[in-house]
Design a protein around this motif. Structure first.
Motif, PDB file in Angstrom:
ATOM      1  N   UNK B   1      38.970  35.385 -76.915  1.00  0.00           N
ATOM      2  CA  UNK B   1      38.453  36.696 -76.538  1.00  0.00           C
ATOM      3  C   UNK B   1      39.012  37.769 -77.454  1.00  0.00           C
ATOM      4  N   UNK B   2      38.157  38.743 -77.783  1.00  0.00           N
ATOM      5  CA  UNK B   2      38.617  39.842 -78.630  1.00  0.00           C
ATOM      6  C   UNK B   2      39.698  40.642 -77.914  1.00  0.00           C
ATOM      7  N   UNK B   3      40.694  41.073 -78.670  1.00  0.00           N
ATOM      8  CA  UNK B   3      41.772  41.856 -78.069  1.00  0.00           C
ATOM      9  C   UNK B   3      41.249  43.159 -77.470  1.00  0.00           C
ATOM     10  N   UNK B   4      40.288  43.767 -78.178  1.00  0.00           N
ATOM     11  CA  UNK B   4      39.736  45.027 -77.663  1.00  0.00           C
ATOM     12  C   UNK B   4      39.060  44.813 -76.316  1.00  0.00           C
ATOM     13  N   UNK B   6      39.795  42.431 -74.130  1.00  0.00           N
ATOM     14  CA  UNK B   6      40.856  42.201 -73.147  1.00  0.00           C
ATOM     15  C   UNK B   6      41.454  43.531 -72.698  1.00  0.00           C
ATOM     16  N   UNK B 304      49.252  39.807 -76.992  1.00  0.00           N
ATOM     17  CA  UNK B 304      47.826  39.464 -77.007  1.00  0.00           C
ATOM     18  C   UNK B 304      46.931  40.538 -77.621  1.00  0.00           C
TER      19      UNK B 304
END
Lengths: 480, 314
Positions: B1-4, B6, B304
């Motif tokens: 999953x993209x950090x943004x 999350x 993360x």
């Protein structure tokens, strides 16, 4: 059409009419629709239009109108009645577009490498070099599989003769394909029986076809490529479309700040660490895509992306610098390109175009501004445009000054009578001007989903179909 | 999953929890003030401001305070700001959450935008209780029913429970810090009931301990009860579960430190004894819980979301 509801307001005019063959007879492929419309109880159409509008609203199928209020979301007006094309008409369109896109792709490869077409004097060198979208950074860069334009949306119009002609090639980041798909979904919900009885070719596989096209561009040795869709973000007018396509393809929707370039390799920042990105379907314009190479004030891009691209570590769709080939002055030379590269005659003609950098043509245009359409060469979306017959004296004077100040920036075309199709307006059917934008994919080969976005100028008499200028759209049926 | 992504999900969880918390505090306190003297009400408002780490800039009258906490867009802690922030985050990850979740959150936002102070003033219960809290509970129900219980879901939960653990610790801290007003047994009783109701835990408490209200039992219940979804221990369990799930997707040992922090918080609550905690000083214990929540938050981000590039090159 006989004087019965809901056809009372429907008039046949000089433009090609999609519905009527003559004042009393619909064209054969519209007969079933016309019959069904006559049978429907008077309020039924209005009820179905409401159902359709509600479906769009609930699903949040909107576009953003730029303004003060942090981006206002609106639905794109949807007209209830389908625009129908026969298999034969579609066959011509399909072959014509494949031919045209092949030639345009060869042209792009050529002008960024050997320049044979410039050396042969077919296309004037200064016309290419003076184009705002010509990208010096792309000189000598080889792009994956030589595909410059993988995703194209070409605007077609129908001339009074019934023949289709190309009005514009959109080779940068064409939009609207999500509306094509959404229109079809709503149509199937609102008119299920009619749809079933017609035999309409399916367009549902567009997402898969797009994914396959992007996959075909992956750098060598990347057998299971990571594909992403790069969006400018939530305030972009087409943001809905970006989320829609990402979901259809099952790929990540990323913004510039999610990507990092390290040693000429592009990574995205995920919760599991950095993950390498192989193919980027970018919906960000060239000038904003890499602040190191283009506009340094861009917040939407990825620093170092151009170098990673030149190193062949990442593929972009479309390639950079493709805007030079949809410049409206270069457009005039596309038939010559088809002849030059493919040795064929164009299947779909161009619209007659006057280049204002040419003295004789400019004089002609300046004398006839009230009957011509003048457009800026590098714009899209119906901006910076003069429609002669609908213009005021003052507007014409303004354009005259602009043309004289910068003739290379403008072209002129005759005012065309776009074909008309029946639309449901205020409880009646009325004829409105329409165009057609099919979506062409060029990966392993060229594929075009049978259909496209039919855009409608909803204002009576208007010739402008752009969503930003009061246009709407219809579902487009291609029959077996 | 993209950090943004999350990051956005985590904050949807936090903002919605915050909205619910503030709405409930307002609802409970407005109701309790009806039974109290003006002086007690004034004290109640002061305490509310401490809970929310917010200071009203003006004469603290009930009307003005309720308005500032509900409709003031310039107050980042107001209900309209929190719901707006949750929605803005959701808009940026629309392709990740289910359409039903988005529609519910959008509806909730429009509902708050449309509401007026007039309406709230005459029917606070209708607006705060039925409108907002139920709306958020519905969102959580929809989330559980329509979203895969994968990483996306865990980020929402992580935000929600870090916010809850922290807010409950603050609530307890503020209540227990005040000298018990033994002089007025009635006001005292209402205060403790108010604390339980601010955590929707009054009925659950009665089920365990009967309606015999004792501060030590309240502390035990809100801190250490394993089953009440409102206790700090329950929240710490959920935090640990979600962090385990999120870290399971990462390579190598990157998630180890944050897993250890979550495990430590969980263990201290799992094995804690209320008499020992009270003897050692409740305030210090609660401060440590808040500090640990803060540490977990910071480490989650470092591990993360906003990690330095060099640490993550494979």
């Amino acid at each position: 059409m006989p004087d019965v509801a809901p056809f009372r307001q429907y008039q046949l005019e000089t433009a090609y009419d999609e519905l009527l063959l003559n004042p009393n007879t619909p064209r054969p492929h519209y007969r079933l629709l016309a019959e069904r419309l006559r049978e429907l109880p008077p309020d039924e159409l209005a009820r179905r239009q409401q159902a359709a509008d509600l479906a769009f609203l609930n699903q949040g199928i909107t576009f953003t109108v730029y303004g003060r209020d942090e981006g206002t979301e609106r639905i794109f007006p949807y007209d209830l009645l389908p625009r129908i094309l026969t298999a034969k008409e579609w066959d011509t369109i399909e072959r014509g577009l494949a031919q045209r896109v092949t030639a345009l792709n060869l042209f792009l490869r050529d002008i960024y490498h050997e320049e044979t077409i410039l050396k042969a004097g077919i296309v004037p060198r200064e016309l290419v070099y003076s184009c705002r979208h010509f990208s010096r950074q792309m000189r000598g860069v080889s792009v994956p599989r030589d595909r410059y334009i993988s995703i194209v949306g070409t605007d077609l119009i129908r001339l009074p003769s019934g023949q289709f002609a190309v009005l514009e090639d959109n080779l940068r980041v064409p939009s609207g394909v999500s509306y094509m798909l959404a229109n079809r979904l709503v149509m199937k919900r609102v008119f299920p029986q009619l749809f079933a009885s017609y035999g309409v070719r399916s367009i549902d596989h567009y997402g898969q076809a797009l994914l396959a096209t992007l996959r075909s561009l992956a750098p060598q040795g990347r057998s299971d490529p990571t594909i992403v869709l790069l969006t400018p973000g939530v305030f972009n007018s087409a943001y809905y479309e970006h989320t829609f396509l990402a979901r259809q393809m099952g790929v990540e929707l990323v913004e510039g700040r999610d990507l990092i370039v390290h040693d000429n390799v592009v990574y995205m920042r995920t919760t599991a660490g950095l993950r390498r990105v192989d193919v980027i379907y970018r919906r960000v314009d060239d000038e904003f895509i890499d602040p190191l190479a283009f506009r340094h004030d861009s917040m939407l891009g990825v620093a170092g992306l151009l170098n990673a691209y030149r190193a062949g570590n990442v593929a972009l769709a479309n390639a950079l610098g493709t805007g030079v080939a949809d410049d409206k002055a270069i457009y005039a030379y596309v038939p010559a390109m088809i002849k030059f590269y493919l040795d064929q005659d164009p299947i779909l003609p161009n619209v007659e175009t006057f280049l204002l950098s040419d003295d004789r043509q400019r004089q002609h245009v300046l004398h006839n501004l009230d009957s011509l359409v003048v457009k800026a060469v590098g714009e899209s979306g119906g901006y910076d445009m003069l429609i002669g017959p609908h213009s005021t004296l003052e507007q014409r004077a303004q354009f005259r000054d602009r043309i004289i100040a910068n003739p290379r920036n403008y072209i002129a075309q005759p005012t065309l009578a776009l074909s008309k199709a029946p639309c449901f307006i205020d409880g009646q059917l009325e004829a409105r001007h329409v165009d057609l934008r099919p979506y062409i994919l060029f990966g392993d080969q060229i594929s075009i989903v049978p259909g496209g976005l039919t855009r409608v100028a909803l204002r009576r008499g208007s010739l402008v179909v752009n969503s930003s200028q009061g246009g709407g759209s219809k579902d487009t049926w291609v029959l077996y | 999953m993209l950090s943004r992504v999350a990051d956005s999900l985590y904050w949807i969880g936090r903002y919605l929890e915050r909205t619910e918390h503030t709405a409930r505090l307002l609802d409970v306190n407005l109701a309790l003030m009806l039974d109290q003297t003006p002086a007690a009400a004034e004290r109640r408002w002061e305490r509310m401001q401490t809970y929310l780490a917010w200071q009203y800039d003006g004469i603290p009258q009930t009307y003005a305070l309720v308005q500032a906490l509900t409709f003031d867009v310039n107050n980042p802690g107001s209900l309209v700001s929190c719901i707006g922030a949750a929605r803005e985050n959701a808009r940026q990850v629309r392709e990740q959450i289910s359409s039903e979740m988005w529609e519910q959150l959008n509806r909730l936002y429009l509902q708050v935008k449309r509401a007026t102070m007039e309406q709230l003033w005459h029917e606070p219960h209708e607006f705060l209780h039925n409108g907002l809290k139920e709306g958020i509970h519905l969102f959580q129900g929809i989330t559980n029913a329509t979203l895969s219980h994968g990483e996306c879901w865990h980020w929402l939960r992580l935000g929600q429970f870090i916010e809850r653990a922290n807010a409950t610790a603050i609530l307890l801290d503020v209540h227990f810090a005040e000298p018990s007003g033994a002089a007025d047994a009635q006001a005292n009783y209402l205060d403790w009931v108010g604390l339980l109701k601010s955590c929707t835990a009054f009925e659950a408490y009665c089920n365990v301990y009967t309606a015999d209200i004792r501060p030590e039992r309240i502390a035990e219940f809100l801190l250490l009860n394993a089953e009440s979804p409102r206790s700090v221990r329950f929240a710490a369990d959920q935090i640990a579960i979600s962090i385990q799930a999120i870290a399971a997707n990462t390579l190598g040992r990157r998630g180890d430190r944050v897993k250890r922090l979550a495990g430590r918080l969980q263990a201290s609550l799992d094995y804690g004894q209320v008499d020992e905690i009270m003897a050692d000083g409740l305030s210090g214990y609660l401060a440590s819980i808040q500090q640990q929540c803060q540490q977990i938050h910071t480490n989650v981000y470092q591990t993360f979301i906003s990690y330095p590039v060099e640490t993550a090159l494979v």
